[in-house]
Design a protein around this motif. Structure first.
Motif, PDB file in Angstrom:
ATOM      1  N   THR A   1      28.413  -6.570  18.321  1.00  0.00           N
ATOM      2  CA  THR A   1      27.581  -6.240  19.484  1.00  0.00           C
ATOM      3  C   THR A   1      27.955  -4.875  20.067  1.00  0.00           C
ATOM      4  OG1 THR A   1      27.269  -8.580  20.024  1.00  0.00           O
ATOM      5  CG2 THR A   1      26.914  -6.996  21.802  1.00  0.00           C
ATOM      6  N   LYS A   2      26.932  -4.110  20.430  1.00  0.00           N
ATOM      7  CA  LYS A   2      27.156  -2.787  21.020  1.00  0.00           C
ATOM      8  C   LYS A   2      26.587  -2.672  22.436  1.00  0.00           C
ATOM      9  CE  LYS A   2      29.237  -0.960  17.494  1.00  0.00           C
ATOM     10  NZ  LYS A   2      30.683  -0.638  17.600  1.00  0.00           N
ATOM     11  N   ASN A   3      25.482  -3.334  22.686  1.00  0.00           N
ATOM     12  CA  ASN A   3      24.817  -3.218  23.984  1.00  0.00           C
ATOM     13  C   ASN A   3      24.635  -4.601  24.595  1.00  0.00           C
ATOM     14  OD1 ASN A   3      24.293  -0.296  23.809  1.00  0.00           O
ATOM     15  ND2 ASN A   3      22.936  -0.890  22.118  1.00  0.00           N
ATOM     16  N   ILE A   4      24.960  -4.714  25.881  1.00  0.00           N
ATOM     17  CA  ILE A   4      24.951  -6.003  26.572  1.00  0.00           C
ATOM     18  C   ILE A   4      23.857  -6.037  27.633  1.00  0.00           C
ATOM     19  CG2 ILE A   4      26.238  -7.535  28.122  1.00  0.00           C
ATOM     20  CD1 ILE A   4      27.275  -7.614  25.302  1.00  0.00           C
ATOM     21  N   LEU A   5      23.045  -7.088  27.587  1.00  0.00           N
ATOM     22  CA  LEU A   5      22.120  -7.416  28.672  1.00  0.00           C
ATOM     23  C   LEU A   5      22.767  -8.539  29.469  1.00  0.00           C
ATOM     24  CD1 LEU A   5      19.352  -7.211  30.092  1.00  0.00           C
ATOM     25  CD2 LEU A   5      18.493  -8.880  28.448  1.00  0.00           C
ATOM     26  N   LEU A   6      23.157  -8.249  30.705  1.00  0.00           N
ATOM     27  CA  LEU A   6      23.908  -9.213  31.514  1.00  0.00           C
ATOM     28  C   LEU A   6      22.991  -9.910  32.506  1.00  0.00           C
ATOM     29  CD1 LEU A   6      26.736 -10.363  32.240  1.00  0.00           C
ATOM     30  CD2 LEU A   6      26.879  -8.564  33.984  1.00  0.00           C
ATOM     31  N   GLU A   7      22.926 -11.230  32.393  1.00  0.00           N
ATOM     32  CA  GLU A   7      22.105 -12.043  33.291  1.00  0.00           C
ATOM     33  C   GLU A   7      22.938 -12.538  34.470  1.00  0.00           C
ATOM     34  OE1 GLU A   7      19.713 -15.680  31.922  1.00  0.00           O
ATOM     35  OE2 GLU A   7      21.479 -16.588  32.851  1.00  0.00           O
ATOM     36  N   VAL A   8      22.374 -12.410  35.669  1.00  0.00           N
ATOM     37  CA  VAL A   8      22.953 -13.035  36.848  1.00  0.00           C
ATOM     38  C   VAL A   8      21.789 -13.607  37.639  1.00  0.00           C
ATOM     39  CG1 VAL A   8      22.983 -10.810  38.054  1.00  0.00           C
ATOM     40  CG2 VAL A   8      24.386 -12.697  38.901  1.00  0.00           C
ATOM     41  N   ALA A   9      21.825 -14.921  37.928  1.00  0.00           N
ATOM     42  CA  ALA A   9      20.635 -15.573  38.469  1.00  0.00           C
ATOM     43  C   ALA A   9      21.002 -16.719  39.401  1.00  0.00           C
ATOM     44  CB  ALA A   9      19.754 -16.101  37.332  1.00  0.00           C
ATOM     45  N   TYR A  10      19.995 -17.157  40.148  1.00  0.00           N
ATOM     46  CA  TYR A  10      20.110 -18.322  41.016  1.00  0.00           C
ATOM     47  C   TYR A  10      19.076 -19.334  40.517  1.00  0.00           C
ATOM     48  CZ  TYR A  10      20.591 -21.078  45.324  1.00  0.00           C
ATOM     49  OH  TYR A  10      20.834 -22.088  46.231  1.00  0.00           O
ATOM     50  N   PHE A  11      19.554 -20.466  39.951  1.00  0.00           N
ATOM     51  CA  PHE A  11      18.662 -21.489  39.422  1.00  0.00           C
ATOM     52  C   PHE A  11      18.687 -22.726  40.310  1.00  0.00           C
ATOM     53  CE2 PHE A  11      19.973 -19.296  35.382  1.00  0.00           C
ATOM     54  CZ  PHE A  11      18.748 -18.684  35.161  1.00  0.00           C
ATOM     55  N   ASN A  12      17.531 -23.371  40.438  1.00  0.00           N
ATOM     56  CA  ASN A  12      17.404 -24.592  41.232  1.00  0.00           C
ATOM     57  C   ASN A  12      18.312 -25.674  40.669  1.00  0.00           C
ATOM     58  OD1 ASN A  12      15.905 -27.420  41.400  1.00  0.00           O
ATOM     59  ND2 ASN A  12      15.350 -26.248  43.214  1.00  0.00           N
ATOM     60  N   SER A  13      19.105 -26.298  41.557  1.00  0.00           N
ATOM     61  CA  SER A  13      20.104 -27.281  41.106  1.00  0.00           C
ATOM     62  C   SER A  13      19.457 -28.500  40.455  1.00  0.00           C
ATOM     63  CB  SER A  13      20.988 -27.720  42.278  1.00  0.00           C
ATOM     64  OG  SER A  13      20.205 -28.260  43.324  1.00  0.00           O
ATOM     65  N   SER A  14      18.325 -28.963  40.985  1.00  0.00           N
ATOM     66  CA  SER A  14      17.657 -30.136  40.410  1.00  0.00           C
ATOM     67  C   SER A  14      17.159 -29.851  39.009  1.00  0.00           C
ATOM     68  CB  SER A  14      16.494 -30.568  41.297  1.00  0.00           C
ATOM     69  OG  SER A  14      16.945 -30.960  42.575  1.00  0.00           O
ATOM     70  N   SER A  15      16.661 -28.634  38.789  1.00  0.00           N
ATOM     71  CA  SER A  15      16.174 -28.251  37.462  1.00  0.00           C
ATOM     72  C   SER A  15      17.307 -28.262  36.450  1.00  0.00           C
ATOM     73  CB  SER A  15      15.529 -26.866  37.515  1.00  0.00           C
ATOM     74  OG  SER A  15      15.224 -26.398  36.217  1.00  0.00           O
ATOM     75  N   VAL A  16      18.440 -27.681  36.819  1.00  0.00           N
ATOM     76  CA  VAL A  16      19.587 -27.641  35.912  1.00  0.00           C
ATOM     77  C   VAL A  16      20.097 -29.063  35.653  1.00  0.00           C
ATOM     78  CG1 VAL A  16      21.962 -26.835  35.632  1.00  0.00           C
ATOM     79  CG2 VAL A  16      20.239 -25.325  36.638  1.00  0.00           C
ATOM     80  N   ARG A  17      20.127 -29.879  36.714  1.00  0.00           N
ATOM     81  CA  ARG A  17      20.602 -31.259  36.554  1.00  0.00           C
ATOM     82  C   ARG A  17      19.711 -32.032  35.580  1.00  0.00           C
ATOM     83  NH1 ARG A  17      20.212 -32.654  41.576  1.00  0.00           N
ATOM     84  NH2 ARG A  17      22.153 -31.613  42.127  1.00  0.00           N
ATOM     85  N   GLY A  18      18.409 -31.815  35.668  1.00  0.00           N
ATOM     86  CA  GLY A  18      17.485 -32.492  34.767  1.00  0.00           C
ATOM     87  C   GLY A  18      17.678 -32.062  33.326  1.00  0.00           C
ATOM     88  N   THR A  19      17.909 -30.763  33.107  1.00  0.00           N
ATOM     89  CA  THR A  19      18.134 -30.269  31.748  1.00  0.00           C
ATOM     90  C   THR A  19      19.433 -30.818  31.171  1.00  0.00           C
ATOM     91  OG1 THR A  19      16.921 -28.227  32.220  1.00  0.00           O
ATOM     92  CG2 THR A  19      18.427 -28.188  30.352  1.00  0.00           C
ATOM     93  N   VAL A  20      20.464 -30.882  32.000  1.00  0.00           N
ATOM     94  CA  VAL A  20      21.746 -31.447  31.550  1.00  0.00           C
ATOM     95  C   VAL A  20      21.581 -32.904  31.143  1.00  0.00           C
ATOM     96  CG1 VAL A  20      24.045 -32.155  32.326  1.00  0.00           C
ATOM     97  CG2 VAL A  20      23.193 -29.871  32.869  1.00  0.00           C
ATOM     98  N   LYS A  21      20.840 -33.654  31.949  1.00  0.00           N
ATOM     99  CA  LYS A  21      20.623 -35.065  31.641  1.00  0.00           C
ATOM    100  C   LYS A  21      19.841 -35.232  30.346  1.00  0.00           C
ATOM    101  CE  LYS A  21      18.445 -39.248  33.452  1.00  0.00           C
ATOM    102  NZ  LYS A  21      17.633 -39.824  34.544  1.00  0.00           N
ATOM    103  N   GLN A  22      18.823 -34.397  30.141  1.00  0.00           N
ATOM    104  CA  GLN A  22      17.973 -34.522  28.957  1.00  0.00           C
ATOM    105  C   GLN A  22      18.711 -34.124  27.688  1.00  0.00           C
ATOM    106  OE1 GLN A  22      14.112 -32.551  29.164  1.00  0.00           O
ATOM    107  NE2 GLN A  22      14.241 -32.042  27.000  1.00  0.00           N
ATOM    108  N   THR A  23      19.483 -33.038  27.747  1.00  0.00           N
ATOM    109  CA  THR A  23      20.113 -32.505  26.540  1.00  0.00           C
ATOM    110  C   THR A  23      21.512 -33.050  26.295  1.00  0.00           C
ATOM    111  OG1 THR A  23      21.031 -30.610  27.762  1.00  0.00           O
ATOM    112  CG2 THR A  23      18.830 -30.359  26.784  1.00  0.00           C
TER     113      THR A  23
END
Length: 809
Positions: free
Chosen positions: A337-359
């Protein structure tokens, strides 16, 4: 949350506190420290050595003969590590050194050549293998070139560190970061908090807009998304201090870019993700809901099938990350890797919780998003990561950030008053004491005499009302400083309520007949929710109550019957060669009259039990008999006699019950439960032997119970007993015949009991013989034979006419 003591010292002056003393103070302030573990045992006489020469051992192909400079002397050491080489700086245990496990280093001869010491791996120095970087797991550890020859390795490798394990509850998400813990400890010790450097040298001639833009299609689930661009990075091992802190926190170091994202995650409590920009294959980040059936391969090389409930990060064409949970394999950062795209975000907690439960995926990132992160620390964490990549990966940071921003960063305001606080806590604090506490917490405030308007920083999302602020004041003031006071008011002797007394009475009786009490789950699965439900419950329960967020499919519904879980206990113990079993439970079932639940379901207390094997019919008997219908019926009759209540039994056909050995219990012409044998098909399914059960509605029993003691005068006059046997059609209920005998014979017939039922030889097919014992007795006179005979004949006539019966000769 694992907190490195040495790492924490970078933010707060801990003075002379030992890790154990610090742990005690944190626990007393409200966050429990479950334990303190040291990274490794102290290694005596282990220093940095320089390998001046490294040659093959003359008598062994897999060994190397090394000349090592340890500062005050040169040592000849034989080493078998595959990665040993000339010019390295390594950890050397000198003769006399003691390694973890009380392993003492001595001068030895290996294949005829003297070896004076040992070149050590991280595992040999006491570090857990699961946290050691994979590239050096099978070899010795090589220090950076700036390590000083002869320096003790304890500080260099953070071996003298202690790790505090914090049991962080869901409401204290702020304590899932080193800065959050630093604020907490700073308040406890009344010390300032030293914040990390966030000064980045952005490239003046380059802007992030030249590389990437951001588009968010699901702002409700992602109110902020920021993207930074770092060019020309060099992928190398992280600085030793970063690797040390990550390993202390339970994270295996990988490379400098990935390690920096993990370091900032732990430092700020803000998850980050680094994409390989050249693999991203787009100049636009698009955040959207996934399509039903859409797939992606995550960093663990597993293909995930997505649904519209999942939020994904895409390059405008395909998903490259599961938002807040895990990145995709197609944009993974590698050694190329030479170039980095850095993500920083605020995600809805319920959405993340649902994805964790599903996967089934759970990560350090998802844990923090699920509990909630500080909105005012999101972008700052990205800037901090850019600074570290600039410094330790030689990256060039493009100016600015590509952003989508609809994030609410406002602070809560809580009003409180000194007098109100003292009234609640029983203290005598002054307004100056409150001011001191707010300053220690680093909370801004406005004061008006004894009243305070407190601006709660967004890092403390758990504080929204006065009671929350009251708890903060009490914590920092010190629970040990709260006065001991007795409640004021008139004293009143404690006693059981009528309901509690009745419940205890039922409990004592059932235990008295030999059954063992169980305590089972009130939650059940889709199969058992329909099983062994009493008829009167089925009439009221429109549909079972399902949990909104069940932990598993096995515990998805509030139960409608206590019996299925009792039978699980019977099955469990039967499988372990326990044959004579009798269990019961007094517990609630949950009944809702609504298909869509809008209010709390009704709780109905029930007593249920199950028996199998052999049992003592009476305590005074020595020989056990097989459990049968009449034994269980006797237990139930005894319970109602104990409560001085009259019940009757009527044959019934219920689901999952034996069609010929089942009866409902009736009291005041209302069904209050059932008894009988399990259906043979259910017994076979559950791998049970012949099993009998009972289930009683205690709410109806308690409602009918009268606390006034009853009294019946002892008869003065003699009784006369008569027996009679009727030949009946087998489909006629013998209890109905008994009721008619009682009705026709009143008031002379005092008691009617069945003492024999016969079917078989000498009887027509479809017929049965039922024998009754009649007890005649008058309360005011001695009965004459002709009175008894007249009543006897009337009974025979009535039974014969109504049931097409005749008297057996």
């Amino acid at each position: 949350m694992l907190v490195s003591y040495n790492w924490l010292k970078n933010y707060v002056d801990l003075g002379n506190l030992t890790p154990e003393q610090l742990a005690a103070k944190i626990t007393k302030s409200g966050i429990e420290v479950e334990g303190v573990e040291y990274v490794a045992e102290n290694c005596k006489d282990v220093v940095v050595g320089y390998v001046e020469t490294c040659e093959k051992h003359p008598n062994a192909d897999k060994l190397n003969l090394c000349q090592v400079n340890v500062g005050d002397q040169k040592l000849q050491i034989i080493c078998g590590a595959p990665n040993i080489a000339q010019g390295q700086k390594v950890a050397v245990a000198k003769p006399g050194a003691v390694l973890p496990g009380d392993f003492k280093i001595k001068k030895v001869k290996l294949r005829g050549i003297e070896s004076n010491g040992m070149i050590c791996s991280l595992k040999e120095l006491g570090l857990e293998e699961k946290y050691i970087p994979t590239d050096i797991a099978d070899g010795i550890f090589v220090f950076p070139e700036d390590a000083t020859i002869g320096e003790n390795v304890d500080e260099l490798l953070n071996l003298n560190d202690a790790v505090l394990e914090l049991d962080v509850l869901a409401n204290r998400a702020d304590a899932l970061s080193m800065l959050g813990v630093a604020y907490e400890v700073g308040a406890i010790l009344d010390q300032p908090v030293n914040l990390p450097d966030e000064t980045v040298s952005f490239a003046e001639d380059d802007a992030v807009d030249n590389y990437i833009s951001v588009e968010v299609e699901a702002a409700d689930l992602n109110p902020y998304y920021g993207a930074f661009m770092i060019r020309d990075v060099e992928i190398n091992p992280s600085p030793l201090w970063i690797r040390n802190y990550l390993m202390a926190a339970g994270i295996r170091p990988i490379n400098n870019v990935v390690d920096i994202t993990n370091y900032v995650l732990l430092e700020y409590g803000q998850p980050l993700h680094a994409f390989d920009y050249d693999k991203f294959s787009s100049e636009k980040v698009v955040v959207r809901r996934a399509d039903d059936g859409e797939t992606m391969v995550t960093l663990d090389d597993q293909e995930r099938i997505l649904s519209e409930k999942n939020l994904v990060i895409t390059n405008g064409k395909e998903p490259v990350a599961l938002a807040g949970v895990m990145g995709g394999a197609n944009t993974e950062v590698t050694s190329e890797t030479k170039n980095i795209l850095l993500e920083v975000a605020y995600f809805n907690s319920s959405s993340v919780r649902g994805t964790v439960k599903q996967t089934g995926l759970r990560s350090e990132s998802s844990t923090r998003f699920e509990k909630g992160i500080d909105p005012n620390r999101v972008k700052r964490a990205g800037i901090r990561a850019c600074l570290l990549m600039e410094k330790y990966a030689n990256g060039k940071v493009a100016a600015g950030a590509a952003e989508f921003d609809e994030l609410d960063r406002s602070e809560n305001t809580v009003e409180m008053d000194t007098d109100q606080i003292n009234k609640r806590l029983g203290t005598e604090m002054t307004s100056e004491d409150i001011v001191s506490i707010l300053k220690r917490l680093k909370f801004d405030y406005e004061q008006n005499d004894t009243s305070f308007s407190v601006q709660v920083p967004t890092r403390r999302g758990d504080i929204t009302i006065f009671e929350d602020m009251l708890e903060e004041v009490a914590r920092i003031y010190g629970y040990d400083n709260l006065p001991f006071t007795l409640p004021q008011g008139a004293a009143q002797a404690g006693a059981l309520t009528v309901r509690q007394s009745l419940k205890r009475k039922v409990n004592n009786y059932i235990q008295g007949v030999g059954l063992m009490e169980t305590l089972t789950y009130s939650l059940t699965n889709a199969t058992d929710i329909k099983r062994l439900v009493s008829p009167e419950v089925l009439e009221k329960a429109v549909s079972p109550v399902a949990l909104a967020m069940p932990m598993s499919e096995e515990h998805k519904y509030l139960r409608l019957s206590v019996l299925p879980e009792i039978l699980r206990a019977i099955k469990y113990n039967s499988a372990r060669n326990q044959t004579n079993l009798g269990y019961y439970e007094i517990g609630s079932v949950f009944i809702s009259s609504e298909k869509q639940v809008s209010k709390q379901p009704d709780e109905q207390l029930r007593a249920a039990g199950a028996l199998t094997g052999k049992w003592l019919e009476h305590p005074w008997q020595q020989e056990k008999k097989d459990v049968d219908f009449y034994l269980v019926k006797g237990i139930v009759e005894g319970l109602f006699d104990h409560l001085d209540l009259n019940v009757s039994f009527r044959q019934a056909k219920l689901a999952d019950m034996h069609p010929g050995r089942c009866a409902v219990i009736e009291m005041n012409e209302q069904t209050v439960g059932f008894i009988g044998q399990l259906h043979p098909a259910l017994e076979k399914e559950m791998d049970l032997k012949e099993t009998y059960v009972f289930d009683i509605n205690l709410e109806a029993v308690f409602a009918a119970y009268e606390d006034t003691p009853s009294y019946r005068q002892i008869p003065k006059y003699p009784s006369i007993a008569r027996d009679i046997a009727f030949i009946l059609d087998e489909n006629i209920h013998s209890g109905d015949v008994g009721d008619l005998i009682q009705e026709i014979g009143a008031p002379l017939v005092n008691r009617v009991e069945i003492f024999d039922v016969y079917q078989g030889a000498n009887l027509e097919e479809g017929k049965k013989s039922v024998a009754y014992s009649l007890l005649y007795q008058h309360p005011d006179k001695t009965l004459k034979d002709d009175e008894v005979e007249e009543s006897y004949q009337e009974i025979i006539k009535a039974v014969n006419e109504k049931f097409n019966a005749y008297v057996r000769s």
